[in-house]
Design an enzyme around this catalytic site. Structure first.
Site, PDB file in Angstrom:
ATOM      1  N   GLY A 192       1.628  -0.033   5.630  1.00 33.21           N
ATOM      2  CA  GLY A 192       2.817  -0.876   5.563  1.00 33.21           C
ATOM      3  C   GLY A 192       3.916  -0.368   6.471  1.00 33.21           C
ATOM      4  N   ALA A 193       3.536   0.009   7.694  1.00 29.68           N
ATOM      5  CA  ALA A 193       4.468   0.706   8.591  1.00 29.68           C
ATOM      6  C   ALA A 193       5.238  -0.213   9.527  1.00 29.68           C
ATOM      7  CB  ALA A 193       3.694   1.735   9.421  1.00 29.68           C
ATOM      8  N   ASN A 194       5.006  -1.510   9.459  1.00 25.24           N
ATOM      9  CA  ASN A 194       5.626  -2.401  10.434  1.00 25.24           C
ATOM     10  C   ASN A 194       7.000  -2.919  10.021  1.00 25.24           C
ATOM     11  OD1 ASN A 194       4.060  -3.992   8.470  1.00 25.24           O
ATOM     12  ND2 ASN A 194       4.840  -5.752   9.614  1.00 25.24           N
ATOM     13  N   THR A 195       7.421  -2.614   8.786  1.00 19.03           N
ATOM     14  CA  THR A 195       8.714  -3.121   8.327  1.00 19.03           C
ATOM     15  C   THR A 195       9.271  -2.223   7.233  1.00 19.03           C
ATOM     16  OG1 THR A 195       9.850  -5.109   7.480  1.00 19.03           O
ATOM     17  CG2 THR A 195       7.711  -4.594   6.533  1.00 19.03           C
ATOM     18  N   GLY A 196      10.569  -2.375   6.953  1.00 18.51           N
ATOM     19  CA  GLY A 196      11.191  -1.706   5.814  1.00 18.51           C
ATOM     20  C   GLY A 196      11.088  -0.196   5.830  1.00 18.51           C
ATOM     21  N   GLY A 198       8.493   1.722   5.487  1.00 15.41           N
ATOM     22  CA  GLY A 198       7.406   2.215   6.319  1.00 15.41           C
ATOM     23  C   GLY A 198       7.802   2.326   7.777  1.00 15.41           C
ATOM     24  N   SER A 242       7.624   3.777  -8.202  1.00 10.98           N
ATOM     25  CA  SER A 242       8.880   3.099  -8.491  1.00 10.98           C
ATOM     26  C   SER A 242       9.367   3.488  -9.870  1.00 10.98           C
ATOM     27  CB  SER A 242       8.687   1.579  -8.431  1.00 10.98           C
ATOM     28  OG  SER A 242       9.815   0.894  -8.948  1.00 10.98           O
ATOM     29  N   TYR A 292       3.220  -5.302 -12.370  1.00 16.18           N
ATOM     30  CA  TYR A 292       3.866  -4.451 -11.368  1.00 16.18           C
ATOM     31  C   TYR A 292       4.146  -3.069 -11.954  1.00 16.18           C
ATOM     32  CZ  TYR A 292       7.225  -2.754  -7.913  1.00 16.18           C
ATOM     33  OH  TYR A 292       7.876  -1.997  -6.966  1.00 16.18           O
TER      34      TYR A 292
END
Length: 294
Positions: free
Chosen positions: A24-28, A30, A153, A178
């Site tokens: 998940g490195a492409n946004t936020g 990450g 979380s 979740y």
């Protein structure tokens, strides 16, 4: 800028010669973790579901951090076949793995089954990363000292692992599913610590805080309204990445020191998150679910 921003990574560690894998490195969070590692000289493998968006993110990172060593690979955590293929590709091309950041996830999505006939949040947030980690673990051990960081979380506090209905087939609540998946992240970390003893590989679970990212896109009604009203209190992705960076880089955490961190300090864990029996049971159940890919 959010108000809950006390934690800050102060490590000056260099990552020259180190190889990091970030999901998940492409946004936020990450993306910010990737950028920090690149500035420290690491080679980073961005493991993401959407290759087009990942390549755009990689190009942006190359512009922001000249001479970056970045590689993009496809990883769909909702497909155990994809997880296996991604891990094999990494093992064929990366001689060492010093940092594994299990960052990707989904939050409170509608009831959805993956192609493996498993509940989406359970598989994406826990089981996919469980398999990914196990497949890469021999290489990580060979590369020691190394670290594995699992993003959890504070939602784990209301989580409970329902071993009688792990896939929420009988009853589904986006919030409960979740919370269960985030509790699984900590229980996975707890058992992994036991199995890594003597290996010079350490592992931590982290809570990034309430961060302004795309993670809340599935929220509806009152939950969405409340989250929007709290925009002023949210952390930026850079602020949210600080605890990940702290656990990945701080020299005092090079040997196992705690399990769960929030705001760059040891966080409050629920009693369920401390259950060694549940951690062992979850490992056994998870291993059985992915056994054909091991």
């Amino acid at each position: 800028m959010g108000i809950f921003t006390n934690g800050k990574c102060t490590s000056a560690a260099s990552l020259v010669g180190k190889i990091a894998i970030i999901t998940g490195a492409n946004t936020g969070i990450g993306y910010e973790t990737t950028k920090d590692f690149l500035k420290r000289g690491a080679r980073v493998v961005m493991a993401n579901r959407n290759l087009e968006l990942s390549e755009k993110a990689a190009e942006k990172l190359r512009a922001e951090v000249p001479n970056s060593q970045i590689r993009v690979v496809r990883l769909n955590l909702a497909s155990l076949k994809s997880v296996k293929q991604c891990a094999q590709e990494i093992l064929q091309t990366e001689p060492e793995i010093h940092l594994l950041i299990n960052n990707a996830g989904v939050m409170m999505c509608p009831y959805t089954k993956t192609e493996d006939d498993l509940e989406m949040q359970f598989q994406t947030n826990h089981l996919g990363h469980f398999l990914f980690t196990l497949l890469l673990l021999p290489r990580i051990k060979e590369s020691a000292p190394a670290r594995i960081i699992n993003l959890s979380s504070t939602a784990h506090l209301f989580g409970k692992v329902n071993f009688d209905d792990l896939q929420s087939a009988k009853s589904y609540s986006p919030t409960k599913a979740y919370g269960q998946s985030k509790l699984c992240n900590i229980l996975f970390t707890l058992e992994l610590i036991e199995r890594l003893k003597g290996s010079r590989v350490v592992t931590y679970a982290v809570h990034p805080g309430v961060v302004s990212t795309e993670l809340g896109r599935h929220l509806e009604g009152g939950q969405s309204w409340l989250l929007n009203k709290l925009d002023w209190a949210k952390k930026t992705p850079l602020e949210g990445a600080q605890t990940t960076l702290h656990c990945a880089l701080d020299r005092n955490l090079a040997t196992q020191n705690g399990i769960y961190y929030s705001d760059c300090t040891q966080g409050m864990m629920s009693c369920r998150a401390r259950s060694e029996r549940d951690a062992q049971n979850l490992w056994k159940v998870s291993e059985d679910l992915v056994k054909q890919y091991l």
